[in-house]
Structures are given as structure tokens and as C-alpha cells.
Design a protein around this motif. Sequence first.
Motif, PDB file in Angstrom:
ATOM      1  N   SER B  29      -1.293  -0.817 -10.517  1.00  0.00           N
ATOM      2  CA  SER B  29      -0.301  -1.529 -11.433  1.00  0.00           C
ATOM      3  C   SER B  29       0.322  -2.719 -10.493  1.00  0.00           C
ATOM      4  O   SER B  29       0.480  -3.939 -11.127  1.00  0.00           O
ATOM      5  CB  SER B  29       0.879  -0.604 -11.721  1.00  0.00           C
ATOM      6  OG  SER B  29       1.358  -0.149 -10.475  1.00  0.00           O
ATOM      7  N   VAL B  32      -2.043  -5.722 -10.579  1.00  0.00           N
ATOM      8  CA  VAL B  32      -1.799  -6.576 -11.838  1.00  0.00           C
ATOM      9  C   VAL B  32      -0.397  -7.451 -11.837  1.00  0.00           C
ATOM     10  O   VAL B  32      -0.496  -8.706 -12.344  1.00  0.00           O
ATOM     11  CB  VAL B  32      -1.840  -5.760 -12.766  1.00  0.00           C
ATOM     12  CG1 VAL B  32      -2.458  -6.479 -14.133  1.00  0.00           C
ATOM     13  CG2 VAL B  32      -3.653  -4.902 -12.569  1.00  0.00           C
ATOM     14  N   ALA B  33       0.587  -6.746 -11.487  1.00  0.00           N
ATOM     15  CA  ALA B  33       2.035  -7.170 -11.677  1.00  0.00           C
ATOM     16  C   ALA B  33       1.985  -8.243 -10.873  1.00  0.00           C
ATOM     17  O   ALA B  33       2.356  -9.492 -11.114  1.00  0.00           O
ATOM     18  CB  ALA B  33       2.836  -6.137 -11.140  1.00  0.00           C
ATOM     19  N   LYS B  36       0.127 -11.269 -12.199  1.00  0.00           N
ATOM     20  CA  LYS B  36       0.986 -12.013 -13.415  1.00  0.00           C
ATOM     21  C   LYS B  36       1.940 -12.659 -13.062  1.00  0.00           C
ATOM     22  O   LYS B  36       2.488 -13.891 -13.476  1.00  0.00           O
ATOM     23  CB  LYS B  36       1.353 -10.614 -14.424  1.00  0.00           C
ATOM     24  CG  LYS B  36       0.295 -10.468 -15.231  1.00  0.00           C
ATOM     25  CD  LYS B  36       0.324 -11.035 -16.635  1.00  0.00           C
ATOM     26  CE  LYS B  36      -0.890 -10.989 -17.303  1.00  0.00           C
ATOM     27  NZ  LYS B  36      -1.116 -11.277 -18.636  1.00  0.00           N
ATOM     28  N   LEU B  37       2.878 -12.092 -12.282  1.00  0.00           N
ATOM     29  CA  LEU B  37       4.075 -12.592 -11.586  1.00  0.00           C
ATOM     30  C   LEU B  37       3.732 -13.938 -11.022  1.00  0.00           C
ATOM     31  O   LEU B  37       4.259 -15.160 -11.209  1.00  0.00           O
ATOM     32  CB  LEU B  37       5.087 -11.801 -10.716  1.00  0.00           C
ATOM     33  CG  LEU B  37       5.637 -10.826 -11.471  1.00  0.00           C
ATOM     34  CD1 LEU B  37       6.366  -9.939 -10.324  1.00  0.00           C
ATOM     35  CD2 LEU B  37       6.832 -11.496 -12.255  1.00  0.00           C
ATOM     36  N   MET B  60       6.088  -9.684  -3.123  1.00  0.00           N
ATOM     37  CA  MET B  60       5.491  -8.529  -3.695  1.00  0.00           C
ATOM     38  C   MET B  60       4.674  -7.876  -2.519  1.00  0.00           C
ATOM     39  O   MET B  60       4.626  -6.871  -2.458  1.00  0.00           O
ATOM     40  CB  MET B  60       4.608  -8.600  -4.859  1.00  0.00           C
ATOM     41  CG  MET B  60       5.273  -9.334  -6.195  1.00  0.00           C
ATOM     42  SD  MET B  60       6.227  -7.551  -6.529  1.00  0.00           S
ATOM     43  CE  MET B  60       7.170  -8.483  -7.739  1.00  0.00           C
ATOM     44  N   PHE B 304      13.615   4.525  -6.477  1.00  0.00           N
ATOM     45  CA  PHE B 304      12.586   3.348  -6.524  1.00  0.00           C
ATOM     46  C   PHE B 304      13.104   2.194  -7.024  1.00  0.00           C
ATOM     47  O   PHE B 304      13.216   1.122  -6.201  1.00  0.00           O
ATOM     48  CB  PHE B 304      11.359   3.749  -7.164  1.00  0.00           C
ATOM     49  CG  PHE B 304      10.365   2.944  -7.424  1.00  0.00           C
ATOM     50  CD1 PHE B 304       9.611   2.366  -6.602  1.00  0.00           C
ATOM     51  CD2 PHE B 304      10.122   2.380  -8.893  1.00  0.00           C
ATOM     52  CE1 PHE B 304       8.799   1.216  -6.948  1.00  0.00           C
ATOM     53  CE2 PHE B 304       9.480   1.092  -9.243  1.00  0.00           C
ATOM     54  CZ  PHE B 304       8.855   0.678  -8.180  1.00  0.00           C
TER      55      PHE B 304
END
Lengths: 68, 381
Positions: B29, B32-33, B36-37, B60, B304
Motif C-alpha cells: 500500500s 502505491v500511496a 500517487k501522492l 513518505m 498508527f
Amino acid sequence: MTGLAAIGAGLAAIGAGLGIGLIGNKAMEGIARQPEALDGIRGTFILGAALVEGAALIGMILSFLMNS
Amino acid sequence: MRQIVLVFLLFISANTFAQDTTVVNHASSHEVAVEKLDNIYGEVSHTESAEEESPVDVIMNHVADANIYHIATINGKHITFGLPCILWRNNKLSVFSSSRFHHEEVVDGFTLDHHTGKVVDAATGKRSSDLLSYFGATDSSKFIDFSITKNVFTMLLGVLLLTIAFSMVVRSYKRGANVAPKGFQALFEPIFLYIYEDVIKQNLGKKADKYAPYLLSLFFFILIINLIGLIPFFPGGANASGNISFTAVLAICTFLVITLNGNKHYWHHIFAMPGVPKWVLIILTPVEIAGMFVKPFALAMRLFGNITSGHVVILSLVSLIFILGKNGESLGGAFAGSAMAVPFVLFMSALELLVAFLQAYIFTLLSAIFISSAVAEDEHH
């Protein structure tokens, strides 16, 4: 899709803001009326805030996942 | 004493497990995040040179785990702290320090992705697989990463610090019970007593002493990891408690304590809630069963989400300097960015100190409440 996910995160934040605001409002009132009950109210306040915030965070994380 | 040792062992084994699942999480995840960001915000900083990292990338990558401890970059020279890489592929174990990647491109068929700081397969550039897909597939380039990564390093450091601090506290208690507390003892005693009296005793009553070792270890472990994560330079800075695997393992520990200790009233309330009409049970029982899993899930998500969002906000504010300063081209912009960012970062860091305590407290409080609801004797019958 990205925009929708962002809107979802924002809505989750609004909900949590309202919830915590209401809890804080009532906690303040309670403390003002009965200052000696501060300890009990504080614990319950934090607990309620945490539960509300948990719902918001789940919404936020879901929107984060939708984003990807 | 035996119980304490047991809990420590549990946490250390939890570390191994956390590391193991980290691989799954980040490979899927997060990656991909991040991409995308990056697509969304990437243009903010990708001005001329495509090699410059975008702030979102940097943030990130900081929030994610890494196989190497990146300390600083001075004049294009990376200062790093090598962490042991323990990799398993084709029934062969490779153990080496990740600082070897400084002068060797490929070690044992592995290479370091300098962008993310993760060990990848040298040929395909793929990241490590999780256990299931490793044993399920025949692809020989797949490998499992058991390395001491940044997060695992932070956890081990936290365990070490806590062990040292608490053995000092124990020593000073053994020296004399009637002496006024000082040093570590004076630091820990009020926190310890606050958690014990106000959280554990209040919720668990007579059974407090049985669960106190677990709950107190939970509190201090989360607290120390949160605080180490807030240190902006070398031994800290890793986002260990903002890692879903870490929080999930802690939540699973709580889930196990609840489930294994739940008495017959607890199970009775789940499968056949007393005092409701029979047909309501068709709706209520699935909801209660779901509730069993939702509680620890919410615990994991709360910790989290709070810690990760704290790290992201602080780093976003720091990135403001580089965005406004156009990566060093505009000095005035950088000054304006600093003037804006520094007070906010200071404020957020102070807030995060509070959050570090609060989240450890909340996790312990909710665990105590869940446990007490599972072990409470039925009084109104």
C-alpha cells in the motif's frame, strides 16, 4: 477518485471535530459546576475523545487507501 | 519477576513479527500511496531537475521503514549508519551491513534502493516478499527480509533503554524503601503510580495485579518508542510507533490477553446477550463478534494514525522551507518559509510530546477497559 477521498478525509475530520467539541463542552460545564469532580471527568473526557478520534482516523486511513 | 521477563520476551518476539509484516505493508500500500501522492504534489518541487526529491517523497520515505539509517547529506555525500541486513533467499541466508552498499553496488545479489533506503533484488529491483508469497511462488528472485531495519533498531533501543532505566529504579528500591526517591526513581515513580492507580486499579479492581505487568510494559514501551521517534536526529527519528505492523502486534497482544482471559460472562455476552429477545440475537451476535476484532483494530489504527500524522505534519512544515525556497534557488523564499515553519514546527513538536504521552495512556487505558470487561464478574445476577 483522489478528490473524493480527500473530501472523505475532510468529512471524517469534521465529524471528529464536532464530537470532541461536544465532549469538551460538556466536560467544561461539568468541571465548572463541580470542580472537585475534575479527576473523574478528565479521564472520561480523554477516553471519549479517543473513541471519537478513532472513528475519524479509520475514516482518514480508509480514504488514504482509496487514494492509492 | 518471571512475568516481567515473559512480557519482555513477548515484546522482543513482537519485534521480529513486526519486522516480518512490515515487508508486506510497505511493499504494497505504501508504495502505491507514495507514487500517487507524488503525482499529485510532485510538480510543486519538480521544477527543473528530475533528480530532486519531492517533499512528499522525502516525507513518505521518512515515515516508511528503511534498511539504512540516513543521518545527513553534506555536499552530496551521504552520512549513514549501516544496519545489519538479514536476507533469506533460496534457502541461503545473507548477513551483511547495509553500509557495504556505499562502495559496492551489489552484495550477494542484492542492492540498495537509495531513494527509499530499502534492500531490493539487484536484477529485478523488486522488494522483499512476505512469507506467504515467498513459499507460494517458484520465482527464485523472491526473498524475505528479516533485517534489523530502522524501526526494529528503534524498538531494540527502546527495550534497552527501558531495561537500563528500570533496573536502576529497582536497584534504588532495593537500597532502601524509606529513602526519598531520586534520579530515575523520582522520574518513573509518579508516572508508574499514576498509571497503576488511575488506569489499572480503577478499571480492574481486585485483578489489577495480574494484568499490571502487561499494561505497564505496554505503556512504557509505547511511550519510549513515541519519544525516540520524536528525536529529530540519529538514534531517533524512525517512525516505529507510526508503523501499522508495530501497532497491530501490540493490539494483537491485547486481543490475546482479552480472548484468553475472557470468562464465561464475556463469552455469554458475545454469543447470547442476556435480556434481549431471541430474534435480536440474529443481529446482535454478529455485531458482538465483529466488535471483538474491531476493538483491537481501532487500537492499532489510533496509535498508527496519530503518530504518523504527527510526523507527516512536522515534516510538511519543514518541507515548506524547501518549497518556498525552490530547493535553494530563492533565498528570500527560504527565509520566509523558515520564519513560517520554525514556530509551527516548534509548536507541533510540543504538541507531539503531549500526543506521545496521550497515545500511550489511551492505549493502556483502553486495553485495561477491554480486559476488565472480559474478566469482570457478573454482579447484577
